[in-house]
Design a protein around this motif. Structure first.
Motif, short mmCIF file in Angstrom:
data_model
loop_
_atom_site.label_atom_id
_atom_site.label_comp_id
_atom_site.label_asym_id
_atom_site.label_seq_id
_atom_site.Cartn_x
_atom_site.Cartn_y
_atom_site.Cartn_z
N ALA A 73 29.10 28.28 1.21
CA ALA A 73 27.69 27.94 1.33
C ALA A 73 26.93 29.23 1.61
O ALA A 73 27.44 30.13 2.28
CB ALA A 73 27.45 26.94 2.45
N ARG A 74 25.72 29.30 1.09
CA ARG A 74 24.96 30.53 1.31
C ARG A 74 24.60 30.67 2.79
O ARG A 74 24.42 29.68 3.50
CB ARG A 74 23.69 30.54 0.47
N PRO A 89 35.12 25.68 -6.11
CA PRO A 89 34.86 25.79 -4.67
C PRO A 89 34.56 27.21 -4.21
O PRO A 89 33.89 27.40 -3.18
CB PRO A 89 36.14 25.25 -4.04
N GLY A 90 35.04 28.21 -4.93
CA GLY A 90 34.84 29.59 -4.51
C GLY A 90 33.51 30.19 -4.89
O GLY A 90 33.22 31.33 -4.51
N CYS A 91 32.68 29.47 -5.66
CA CYS A 91 31.37 30.04 -6.04
C CYS A 91 30.23 29.05 -5.94
O CYS A 91 29.07 29.43 -6.08
CB CYS A 91 31.43 30.61 -7.46
N SER A 92 30.53 27.78 -5.69
CA SER A 92 29.51 26.73 -5.70
C SER A 92 28.79 26.70 -4.36
O SER A 92 29.02 25.82 -3.53
CB SER A 92 30.16 25.38 -6.02
N TYR A 93 27.87 27.62 -4.16
CA TYR A 93 27.33 27.84 -2.82
C TYR A 93 26.09 27.01 -2.49
O TYR A 93 25.69 26.92 -1.34
CB TYR A 93 27.01 29.33 -2.62
N MET A 94 25.46 26.40 -3.52
CA MET A 94 24.30 25.54 -3.26
C MET A 94 24.40 24.22 -4.02
O MET A 94 23.39 23.61 -4.35
CB MET A 94 23.00 26.26 -3.61
N LEU A 95 25.61 23.81 -4.30
CA LEU A 95 25.89 22.56 -4.99
C LEU A 95 27.01 21.84 -4.24
O LEU A 95 27.79 22.48 -3.54
CB LEU A 95 26.32 22.81 -6.44
N LEU A 96 27.13 20.54 -4.44
CA LEU A 96 28.17 19.77 -3.75
C LEU A 96 29.17 19.11 -4.70
O LEU A 96 30.16 18.54 -4.23
CB LEU A 96 27.52 18.67 -2.89
N GLU A 97 28.95 19.18 -6.02
CA GLU A 97 29.78 18.41 -6.94
C GLU A 97 31.26 18.73 -6.82
O GLU A 97 32.10 17.82 -6.71
CB GLU A 97 29.32 18.64 -8.38
#
Length: 414
Positions: free
Chosen positions: A70-71, A395-403
């Motif tokens: 997460a950012r 999971p390693g780059c999805s910092y502002m998404l939850l899918e």
């Protein structure tokens, strides 16, 4: 499995808290950078005792126990903070009652000190690191920002403040009105991507940039960039073309140039919102042609190799005609079902107002509404056995998404 309301896994809940509430500044954030955390592109700014502005490096991304990121958003009104007992201890996310959960930070990549043969950093060459994704943007200036309607108003997207031609465009050599990037920009790009691929810390490349005035110009800009990315990383990383929507013939050209997949961001499914909030896209492409471009891309790249991102919440506020939360969710669910049934992956980030947009800073989408829509769209993916593919986001780059976090935590895997 711990869940907190509406079947939300606990790790997803904590990520949502970090996304929406942020953390207040504590010295531990600066310590984390000194100990190797990847540095944020925007430092924390405060005034010292003499009222001078001081900029303090802070980390770029949190990492939770399960590997989700997460950012790092600093908000000094938040009751959350990062603490540690003493040097050598792990960090913890805390509130006024004490530790809530362990927290860590994504570490700096070994290639981040790389310089091109003429001395440019990766950022100056148009490459940002986002966890294990390399985001390529050699032409950030958006022509919609420069183009006016008959009333003299900009045709930029109402939520966007990032497409102005400015200092970064100048460093990258981008010229307003010029479609193709220069040879020097492409050479620097190849050098940086080659070094990053050699380091082995990245998994995928996402190519983006400011919009041009029509699908044909979009294709002409992105083709040489996609080709340069493919030359640089060879077969080691996937390459996704994140241009505006183009016709099927141009999607074929992207694939032939080396793209593995594409992501043409529609931003909203609702037709009235599309016209009001995305005036440039509405004038120079149009909603129906955008959808046709996505469907044609599936014919080219294949089922599950095409995506489109959306900004949830723009439907509810001016300049959109306006919807209640329930109406917005119905529209989003309708669009997501259509896209999934045609092999297209929808992604939803929340409206997050920033200065220079049509929205006040306090008009962002509420977290409970965002969680509800993410769960509803997850159920659509679950019914279709259609997890978000790793080429798009992970999971390693999805910092502002939850899918991808929901898919993993609730057992929907490819």
């Amino acid at each position: 499995m711990q869940t907190i309301g509406c079947d939300i896994p606990g790790t997803v809940w904590w990520k949502t808290e970090l996304m929406f509430r942020g953390v207040r500044y504590t010295p531990e954030l600066a310590v984390a950078v000194s100990e190797g955390a990847a540095e944020n592109y925007w430092p924390y700014t405060k005034r010292d005792a003499a009222s001078h502005l001081v900029q303090i490096p802070i980390p770029h991304l949190f990492r939770l126990e399960n590997g989700s990121v997460a950012r790092v958003r600093v908000d000094d009104t938040s009751d959350l903070a990062v603490r540690r007992a003493q040097r050598g201890d792990g960090f913890a996310l805390c509130d006024g009652d004490g530790p809530l959960c362990p927290i860590d930070f994504v570490q700096a990549h070994s290639w981040q000190s790389f310089r091109t043969s003429d001395g440019f950093s990766h950022y100056e060459a148009g490459v940002e690191r986002l966890g294990d994704m390399l985001v390529v943007n050699v032409a950030p200036g958006c022509e919609y920002h420069r183009t006016k309607n008959d009333a003299g108003e900009s045709l930029k997207c109402a939520f966007c403040a990032y497409g102005r031609f400015g200092s970064r465009s100048i460093v990258l050599g981008q010229v307003p009105g010029q479609v193709s990037p220069g040879a020097m920009a492409l050479r620097r790009l190849e050098e940086v991507l080659g070094a990053a691929a050699d380091a082995g810390e990245a998994r995928h490349v996402y190519v983006t940039g400011g919009s041009l005035l029509g699908p044909e110009e979009e294709a002409e800009r992105y083709l040489p960039v996609v080709a340069a990315c493919r030359r640089a990383v060879s077969g080691r990383l996937t390459v996704t073309c994140g241009s505006g929507a183009v016709d099927k013939v141009h999607s074929r050209r992207f694939k032939d140039a080396g793209a593995d997949s594409c992501c043409y961001n529609m931003e909203t499914w609702d037709a009235a919102t599309f016209d009001a909030v995305l005036p440039g896209k509405a004038r120079y492409v149009g909603r129906e042609r955008w959808i046709e471009g996505l469907l044609g891309a599936v014919e080219v790249f294949g089922w599950g190799r095409v995506a489109s991102a959306f900004v949830a919440g723009i439907e509810m506020l001016p300049p959109a005609p306006g919807m209640e939360a329930g109406e917005m969710l119905d529209s989003i669910i309708e669009g997501a079902a259509f896209l999934l049934d045609h092999g297209i992956v929808p992604l939803y980030s929340p409206l997050w107002p920033v200065a220079g947009t049509a929205y006040r800073l306090d008009q962002g989408l509420q977290p409970e509404v965002y969680l509800e829509l993410e769960m509803e769209v997850f159920r659509l993916r679950q019914e279709r056995q259609f997890p978000v593919p790793a080429w798009l986001t992970c999971p390693g780059c999805s910092y502002m998404l939850l899918e991808v976090d929901l898919d993993r935590e609730l057992g929907l895997v490819g």
